[in-house]
Design a protein around this motif. Structure first.
Motif, PDB file in Angstrom:
ATOM      1  N   GLY A  19      13.586 -41.621   1.795  1.00 59.63           N
ATOM      2  CA  GLY A  19      12.701 -42.266   2.761  1.00 59.63           C
ATOM      3  C   GLY A  19      11.263 -41.806   2.681  1.00 59.63           C
ATOM      4  O   GLY A  19      10.491 -42.074   3.610  1.00 59.63           O
ATOM      5  N   LYS A  20      10.867 -41.152   1.602  1.00 62.28           N
ATOM      6  CA  LYS A  20       9.496 -40.642   1.507  1.00 62.28           C
ATOM      7  C   LYS A  20       8.482 -41.786   1.470  1.00 62.28           C
ATOM      8  O   LYS A  20       7.525 -41.800   2.248  1.00 62.28           O
ATOM      9  CB  LYS A  20       9.348 -39.772   0.250  1.00 62.28           C
ATOM     10  CG  LYS A  20      10.357 -38.642   0.131  1.00 62.28           C
ATOM     11  CD  LYS A  20      10.062 -37.768  -1.061  1.00 62.28           C
ATOM     12  CE  LYS A  20      10.108 -38.521  -2.376  1.00 62.28           C
ATOM     13  NZ  LYS A  20      11.451 -39.064  -2.692  1.00 62.28           N
ATOM     14  N   THR A  21       8.693 -42.735   0.576  1.00 66.73           N
ATOM     15  CA  THR A  21       7.743 -43.841   0.452  1.00 66.73           C
ATOM     16  C   THR A  21       7.722 -44.693   1.713  1.00 66.73           C
ATOM     17  O   THR A  21       6.654 -45.136   2.160  1.00 66.73           O
ATOM     18  CB  THR A  21       8.109 -44.708  -0.764  1.00 66.73           C
ATOM     19  OG1 THR A  21       8.105 -43.884  -1.941  1.00 66.73           O
ATOM     20  CG2 THR A  21       7.121 -45.835  -0.950  1.00 66.73           C
ATOM     21  N   LEU A  39      -3.012 -43.737  -2.604  1.00 70.16           N
ATOM     22  CA  LEU A  39      -2.532 -44.020  -3.955  1.00 70.16           C
ATOM     23  C   LEU A  39      -1.036 -44.263  -3.865  1.00 70.16           C
ATOM     24  O   LEU A  39      -0.245 -43.336  -3.713  1.00 70.16           O
ATOM     25  CB  LEU A  39      -2.840 -42.861  -4.905  1.00 70.16           C
ATOM     26  CG  LEU A  39      -2.292 -43.002  -6.336  1.00 70.16           C
ATOM     27  CD1 LEU A  39      -2.820 -44.282  -6.979  1.00 70.16           C
ATOM     28  CD2 LEU A  39      -2.648 -41.796  -7.174  1.00 70.16           C
ATOM     29  N   LEU A  40      -0.652 -45.540  -3.917  1.00 71.37           N
ATOM     30  CA  LEU A  40       0.746 -45.945  -3.877  1.00 71.37           C
ATOM     31  C   LEU A  40       1.044 -46.759  -5.131  1.00 71.37           C
ATOM     32  O   LEU A  40       0.602 -47.898  -5.258  1.00 71.37           O
ATOM     33  CB  LEU A  40       1.049 -46.782  -2.623  1.00 71.37           C
ATOM     34  CG  LEU A  40       0.765 -46.146  -1.267  1.00 71.37           C
ATOM     35  CD1 LEU A  40       1.049 -47.141  -0.149  1.00 71.37           C
ATOM     36  CD2 LEU A  40       1.591 -44.900  -1.078  1.00 71.37           C
ATOM     37  N   GLY A  41       1.747 -46.176  -6.053  1.00 69.63           N
ATOM     38  CA  GLY A  41       2.083 -46.898  -7.269  1.00 69.63           C
ATOM     39  C   GLY A  41       0.900 -47.014  -8.212  1.00 69.63           C
ATOM     40  O   GLY A  41      -0.037 -46.213  -8.193  1.00 69.63           O
ATOM     41  N   ASP A  83     -15.156 -41.240  -0.492  1.00 68.74           N
ATOM     42  CA  ASP A  83     -15.215 -39.861  -0.020  1.00 68.74           C
ATOM     43  C   ASP A  83     -14.421 -39.699   1.278  1.00 68.74           C
ATOM     44  O   ASP A  83     -14.973 -39.334   2.319  1.00 68.74           O
ATOM     45  CB  ASP A  83     -16.670 -39.426   0.198  1.00 68.74           C
ATOM     46  CG  ASP A  83     -16.773 -37.923   0.439  1.00 68.74           C
ATOM     47  OD1 ASP A  83     -15.833 -37.198   0.063  1.00 68.74           O
ATOM     48  OD2 ASP A  83     -17.780 -37.477   1.015  1.00 68.74           O
ATOM     49  N   PRO A  84     -13.098 -39.959   1.257  1.00 66.00           N
ATOM     50  CA  PRO A  84     -12.307 -39.878   2.486  1.00 66.00           C
ATOM     51  C   PRO A  84     -11.983 -38.435   2.841  1.00 66.00           C
ATOM     52  O   PRO A  84     -12.004 -37.543   1.988  1.00 66.00           O
ATOM     53  CB  PRO A  84     -11.031 -40.659   2.126  1.00 66.00           C
ATOM     54  CG  PRO A  84     -10.887 -40.427   0.663  1.00 66.00           C
ATOM     55  CD  PRO A  84     -12.274 -40.343   0.096  1.00 66.00           C
ATOM     56  N   HIS A  85     -11.655 -38.230   4.104  1.00 64.38           N
ATOM     57  CA  HIS A  85     -11.228 -36.909   4.558  1.00 64.38           C
ATOM     58  C   HIS A  85      -9.770 -36.645   4.180  1.00 64.38           C
ATOM     59  O   HIS A  85      -9.393 -35.510   3.902  1.00 64.38           O
ATOM     60  CB  HIS A  85     -11.406 -36.806   6.072  1.00 64.38           C
ATOM     61  CG  HIS A  85     -10.875 -35.534   6.664  1.00 64.38           C
ATOM     62  ND1 HIS A  85      -9.560 -35.389   7.061  1.00 64.38           N
ATOM     63  CD2 HIS A  85     -11.460 -34.345   6.907  1.00 64.38           C
ATOM     64  CE1 HIS A  85      -9.372 -34.166   7.531  1.00 64.38           C
ATOM     65  NE2 HIS A  85     -10.510 -33.515   7.455  1.00 64.38           N
ATOM     66  N   THR A  86      -8.945 -37.679   4.173  1.00 64.07           N
ATOM     67  CA  THR A  86      -7.505 -37.540   3.983  1.00 64.07           C
ATOM     68  C   THR A  86      -7.083 -38.273   2.717  1.00 64.07           C
ATOM     69  O   THR A  86      -7.553 -39.383   2.454  1.00 64.07           O
ATOM     70  CB  THR A  86      -6.748 -38.108   5.198  1.00 64.07           C
ATOM     71  OG1 THR A  86      -7.187 -37.445   6.376  1.00 64.07           O
ATOM     72  CG2 THR A  86      -5.251 -37.925   5.030  1.00 64.07           C
ATOM     73  N   LEU A  87      -6.187 -37.655   1.969  1.00 62.97           N
ATOM     74  CA  LEU A  87      -5.582 -38.286   0.800  1.00 62.97           C
ATOM     75  C   LEU A  87      -4.085 -38.414   1.045  1.00 62.97           C
ATOM     76  O   LEU A  87      -3.427 -37.440   1.393  1.00 62.97           O
ATOM     77  CB  LEU A  87      -5.838 -37.463  -0.462  1.00 62.97           C
ATOM     78  CG  LEU A  87      -7.264 -37.417  -0.996  1.00 62.97           C
ATOM     79  CD1 LEU A  87      -7.334 -36.548  -2.237  1.00 62.97           C
ATOM     80  CD2 LEU A  87      -7.789 -38.810  -1.310  1.00 62.97           C
ATOM     81  N   VAL A  88      -3.557 -39.616   0.849  1.00 68.57           N
ATOM     82  CA  VAL A  88      -2.124 -39.888   0.979  1.00 68.57           C
ATOM     83  C   VAL A  88      -1.663 -40.469  -0.347  1.00 68.57           C
ATOM     84  O   VAL A  88      -2.101 -41.559  -0.748  1.00 68.57           O
ATOM     85  CB  VAL A  88      -1.844 -40.868   2.133  1.00 68.57           C
ATOM     86  CG1 VAL A  88      -0.361 -41.187   2.200  1.00 68.57           C
ATOM     87  CG2 VAL A  88      -2.320 -40.284   3.457  1.00 68.57           C
ATOM     88  N   LEU A  89      -0.775 -39.752  -1.035  1.00 69.55           N
ATOM     89  CA  LEU A  89      -0.369 -40.128  -2.384  1.00 69.55           C
ATOM     90  C   LEU A  89       1.151 -40.138  -2.484  1.00 69.55           C
ATOM     91  O   LEU A  89       1.810 -39.213  -2.006  1.00 69.55           O
ATOM     92  CB  LEU A  89      -0.958 -39.166  -3.426  1.00 69.55           C
ATOM     93  CG  LEU A  89      -2.472 -38.928  -3.353  1.00 69.55           C
ATOM     94  CD1 LEU A  89      -2.740 -37.591  -2.656  1.00 69.55           C
ATOM     95  CD2 LEU A  89      -3.101 -38.908  -4.721  1.00 69.55           C
ATOM     96  N   ASP A  90       1.674 -41.171  -3.097  1.00 72.00           N
ATOM     97  CA  ASP A  90       3.114 -41.319  -3.265  1.00 72.00           C
ATOM     98  C   ASP A  90       3.488 -40.915  -4.681  1.00 72.00           C
ATOM     99  O   ASP A  90       3.225 -41.655  -5.643  1.00 72.00           O
ATOM    100  CB  ASP A  90       3.525 -42.762  -2.985  1.00 72.00           C
ATOM    101  CG  ASP A  90       5.024 -42.951  -3.054  1.00 72.00           C
ATOM    102  OD1 ASP A  90       5.765 -41.945  -2.947  1.00 72.00           O
ATOM    103  OD2 ASP A  90       5.472 -44.101  -3.220  1.00 72.00           O
ATOM    104  N   ASP A  91       4.110 -39.752  -4.809  1.00 70.05           N
ATOM    105  CA  ASP A  91       4.587 -39.226  -6.088  1.00 70.05           C
ATOM    106  C   ASP A  91       3.521 -39.367  -7.171  1.00 70.05           C
ATOM    107  O   ASP A  91       3.714 -40.049  -8.188  1.00 70.05           O
ATOM    108  CB  ASP A  91       5.863 -39.959  -6.512  1.00 70.05           C
ATOM    109  CG  ASP A  91       6.721 -39.107  -7.443  1.00 70.05           C
ATOM    110  OD1 ASP A  91       6.313 -37.972  -7.734  1.00 70.05           O
ATOM    111  OD2 ASP A  91       7.791 -39.584  -7.865  1.00 70.05           O
TER     112      ASP A  91
END
Length: 727
Positions: free
Chosen positions: A41-43, A79-81, A146-154
Motif C-alpha cells: 500500500g505504499k504507492t 516523482l511517481l513513475g 524549488d519545493p520544500h517537500t519531496l514525495v517520491l515513489d520508489d
C-alpha cells in the motif's frame, strides 16, 4: 513537515482497502522512508496524500492540505513513475515548458540540469533516455519550482548501485538544507541505510514507526554467512564452544552447505574452523531481515530463504521479536490509533492557560511515542533544525506559512470515534513548525487564535474527511507554456509541411480538370472534398493542442488530471488562431505560386470580392482549429477532436441546408441599413460593413454549421470545467 491522518482507500468490491487507517508524519530536515513489500500500500498511500485517488483521510504539508495551497508544485515536488513527457521533446525543452507552467524563470531549467548532472544530455529526446537518466530528469522536474517537500515513489527502482548512491545523496542534501523528503522503498536494508525514520506498512496497515537506529536494531539482525562442505560438523562445533563459553550464539542451518550464525563474528568462526581443520568456502558479515513480510523483500548478497530460528539461548532476546508498535487498547480492538495513530500531543495546561490558547511560535509538536522522547527529539527546539538554503528562500517560505489562516478549518475537520480514534488523540497544534527565520526577521505570530475550549467543542465525525481527486491548477503562464509546448516538438512543422504539399498538388490537379471557381482553386478546395487541406491541418493541430496533454500529461505530474481551465483554453485558442492564420496565408500563397509556375498568370488573378472571400477563408480555417481544440479538450482525445472537425461539413452542414431549404416568406434584404439604424451610430472606418460581412458569412451553410458546432463545443467545455470544480 508532512502530517498524514487516517489515510484509507476506497475498497473494491469485496476486497479490503489497499490502505487502512494509516497515520504518520515526516519531519523537516529528515528523510522518511515508507517501507513495505509489493502490495503493502505504499504507492496508494502517496496517491491519497497527494489527492490523486479517492478515499478518506487528510494530509497536511506544513500545516495546509494540498487543495488549500495556491501553487502545489512550489510546495511539493512529486516523482511517481516515469516522466510524463512527450518522447520527441528534448530534456531542456521539457524543463522550460514546466518552468512556464510553474511560473519560475526559464534559467531555472539550466540550474536543475546542472544539479542533476544532465547538462550534457539537455538536447536528448525523452524517448531515448535510459532508466537512470529518466530518474534524474524526474528529480529535476520535482526540484524545478524549488519545493520544500519531496514525495517520491520508489525512486531507486531499476537503478544501478552507483546511481542509487547518487540519488540518495541528492535527497540527503535536500533534507540537510531544511527540506522534507518522503520516499517509498521495498528493501529494509536500504531504508535503514538512507533514511532517518522508517514507517513500515504491511497489507495496508501501519505496523511500525521508528527511528532508523531503532528500526535497524529491532528488525535487522547482523549475522555471519558461512559456507562449508562440513556445515553440520561446524554447526555442532560452534554450538558446543558457545555453551562452554556461556555465550549467546545461534546457529541456523539454511540448507545445503550454508550456515547463518547469530551472535558471533567472522574472526571467531574462522579461528574455530582453523583449529579443527574445517574447510570454509565463504565467511562474510550479512544483515538479515526479520520483520513482517521478510520472505517477500528482496535481499542482497544471499538467495537463501529466511532463517529457520531454533530455540533461543539463555540470555538471548527473542529472535522473532520485531518491535512493539501497538498497546493493549489497540490489541483488543478498542482503538486503532492508540500509539501509531496518535499524531500530536495536547499542549500542557500551563501552556494553554498562560498562552491564551496559543503555543510558542518556535515550539514543535511533541513526539508521538516514548521511544522517540527517550531517543531525543531532534526538533525539540527549532533552533536545532537544519538551516535553510538561504535567507531569502526561508523568508519566502515563512511568508507562505504566515499567510495560512487556521489550517484546521471547519471544512477540514478532525475526527474521533470509539472504533477509530482513542481518547489519546488530541487537537492540532496551534503553532506550526516552520523553518528558522533570520535573526532580523520579525517573530511569527500564532495563527490559531481560537481557545482550546472552543476547539474541543467542535463537532466530530466518526470517519476521517473524504479525499476528492481535484484537477491540477492551470499553468501560471499559460500563453508561454502553450507556445513552448507547440514549438517544442516537430509534429506541428511536419503537419504544416504536409498541408502545403497536399494543397499545392490538389490545386494543380483541380486546375487541370477544370470546372472549379478561382476562389476554390486558390484554396485547393474542389467540390468533391468536404474540407480543404488547410482546414483539416488546422483542425488536426488544434486537436493535438489538447490531445497531447492527455496522452502525455506533463501538467498532471503533481496534481490529479490535466486541467481544463479557461486560462489554458484561451492560451490554446490564441496559439491555434495564430497557427491557423499562418497556415491559411501560406496555403493561398503557395497555391498561387504553383499555379503561376504551371499554368501561367491566368489562374492567379486576384478576385474582385477578395475581402469577403478572405474573411470566409479565414473564418473556415480558424473555426476548424477551434473545433479541434474544444472537442479534444472535452473528449480528452486527439481523434475525437479531428472527428469533430470532419463532422462539420459531413453532418452539420447538410442539417443546416435542410433547415434552410424550402420556400421562404421573408428574406434578410436590407440588413446593413437596418443594422445601422438600430445602432444609431456611425461606426468609424465603416465598421458596420465588416459586421454585415460577418453576418453574411454566418448565414452561409458552412459558416452557420461552424458557428453552431463551436457554440455547442464551448458550452460542453464550460460545463465540464464547472463540474470538475464542483467535485
Amino acid at each position: 513537515m508532512i502530517q498524514a491522518f487516517g489515510l484509507t482507500s476506497n475498497p473494491r468490491k469485496d476486497l479490503p482497502p489497499a490502505v487502512d487507517d494509516v497515520s504518520f508524519d515526516a519531519r523537516a530536515g529528515h528523510v522518511t522512508a515508507l517501507l513495505g513489500a509489493a502490495g503493502a500500500g505504499k504507492t496508494t498511500a502517496l496517491r491519497l496524500m497527494l489527492e490523486l485517488q479517492q478515499g478518506r483521510g487528510i494530509t497536511y504539508f506544513r500545516g495546509r492540505p494540498l487543495h488549500r495551497i495556491a501553487h502545489p508544485s512550489r510546495e511539493v515536488g512529486v516523482l511517481l513513475g516515469d516522466v510524463p513527457g512527450h518522447p520527441a521533446r528534448t530534456v531542456r525543452g521539457h524543463l522550460r515548458m514546466l518552468c512556464a507552467a510553474a511560473g519560475v524563470p526559464v534559467r531555472r531549467a539550466d540550474e536543475v540540469l546542472e544539479v542533476v548532472g544532465l547538462v550534457s544530455l539537455r538536447d536528448e529526446r525523452l524517448g531515448t533516455l535510459s532508466r537512470g537518466m529518466d530518474r534524474r530528469l524526474g528529480l529535476a522536474c520535482a526540484l524545478l519550482p524549488d519545493p520544500h517537500t519531496l514525495v517520491l515513489d520508489d525512486p531507486a527502482d531499476g537503478l544501478s548501485v552507483r546511481e542509487t548512491r547518487w540519488l540518495h545523496s541528492m535527497l540527503r542534501a535536500h533534507a540537510t538544507q531544511g527540506g522534507t523528503v518522503l520516499l517509498t522503498v521495498a528493501d529494509p536494508k536500504e531504508a535503514a541505510r538512507n533514511a532517518d525514520r522508517v514507517v513500515t506498512l504491511e497489507q495496508g496497515r501501519l505496523v511500525a514507526d521508528q527511528d532508523a537506529a531503532e528500526f535497524a536494531r529491532t528488525r535487522l539482525r547482523p549475522r555471519v554467512a558461512v559456507r562449508s562442505p562440513y556445515a553440520a560438523r561446524l554447526a555442532a562445533l560452534l554450538a558446543k564452544e558457545a555453551r562452554a563459553a556461556q555465550r549467546s550464539v545461534e546457529v541456523v542451518r539454511e540448507g545445503g552447505n550454508r550456515l547463518s550464525v547469530y551472535g558471533s563474528t567472522c574472526a571467531d568462526i574462522g579461528e574455530a574452523a582453523f583449529r579443527h581443520g574445517i574447510l570454509v568456502h565463504q565467511l562474510a558479515d550479512e544483515v538479515g531481515d526479520m520483520g513482517p513480510g521478510a520472505g517477500d523483500v528482496p535481499r542482497t548478497g544471499s538467495t537463501a530463504e529466511a532463517p529457520r530460528l531454533g530455540e533461543a539461548k539463555v540470555g538471548q532476546p527473542d529472535a522473532g521479536q520485531i518491535v512493539q508498535t501497538r498497546d493493549e487498547p489497540h490489541a483488543t480492538g478498542q482503538d486503532r490509533h492508540a500509539e501509531v495513530g496518535q499524531v500530536l500531543q495536547r499542549r500542557d495546561d500551563a501552556s494553554a492557560a498562560g498562552g491564551n490558547g496559543q503555543a510558542d511560535a518556535g515550539q514543535v509538536p511533541a513526539a508521538r511515542d516514548d521511544s522517540t522522547l527517550a531517543g531525543g527529539d531532534r526538533y525539540a527546539d527549532v533552533s536545532q533544525a537544519p538551516q535553510t538554503r538561504d535567507g531569502s528562500r526561508a523568508a519566502a517560505r515563512d511568508r507562505d506559512a504566515d499567510a495560512v489562516q487556521d489550517p484546521w478549518a471547519p471544512d477540514v475537520m478532525h475526527w474521533a470515534g470509539s472504533d477509530r480514534l482513542s481518547e489519546a488523540v488530541v487537537h492540532a497544534p496551534t503553532a506550526l513548525p516552520v523553518r528558522p527565520r533570520p535573526e532580523s526577521a520579525a517573530p511569527v505570530p500564532a495563527q490559531n487564535s481560537r481557545p482550546a475550549e472552543a476547539r474541543s467543542a467542535d463537532p466530530l465525525s466518526p470517519l476521517p474527511p473524504p479525499i476528492s481527486v481535484r484537477p491540477a491548477p492551470s499553468p501560471l503562464r499559460p500563453l508561454r507554456y502553450e507556445i513552448r509546448r507547440a514549438a517544442g516538438i516537430g509534429t506541428g512543422f511536419l503537419v504544416a509541411g504536409a498541408v502545403l504539399l497536399a494543397s499545392a498538388l490538389t490545386a494543380v490537379l483541380t486546375a487541370r480538370i477544370g470546372h472549379t471557381p478561382q476562389a476554390r482553386l486558390l484554396a485547393a478546395w474542389p467540390w468533391e472534398l468536404p474540407l480543404p487541406p488547410a482546414a483539416l491541418g488546422a483542425g488536426l493541430l488544434g486537436a493535438l493542442a489538447f490531445g497531447d496533454e492527455f496522452r502525455h500529461p506533463a501538467l498532471a505530474a503533481d496534481r490529479g488530471t490535466v486541467p481544463r481551465r479557461l486560462g489554458l483554453l484561451v492560451a490554446k485558442l490564441l496559439v491555434a488562431t495564430a497557427t491557423a492564420l499562418t497556415l491559411a496565408i501560406l496555403t493561398v500563397g503557395c497555391d498561387a505560386e504553383v499555379l503561376y509556375v504551371v499554368y501561367g498568370r491566368e489562374l492567379t488573378e486576384v478576385p474582385g470580392d477578395w475581402p469577403a472571400l478572405g474573411a470566409s477563408w479565414t473564418g473556415l480555417v480558424v473555426g476548424c482549429a477551434w473545433a479541434g481544440v474544444l472537442a479534444a479538450g472535452v473528449f480528452r482525445s486527439t481523434t475525437a477532436g479531428l472527428a469533430a472537425v470532419l463532422a462539420v461539413p459531413v453532418v452539420v452542414v447538410p442539417l443546416v441546408q435542410k433547415a434552410l431549404a424550402g420556400s421562404s416568406v421573408r428574406t434578410a434584404a436590407g440588413f446593413p441599413l437596418r443594422l445601422r439604424e438600430t445602432l444609431l451610430l456611425q461606426w468609424p472606418f465603416g465598421g458596420e460593413r465588416y459586421l454585415s460581412a460577418v453576418a453574411r458569412v454566418i448565414a452561409q451553410p458552412v459558416g452557420g454549421a461552424m458557428t453552431l458546432s463551436l457554440t455547442a463545443l464551448l458550452c460542453a467545455y464550460v460545463l465540464t470545467t464547472l463540474r470538475s470544480r464542483v467535485r
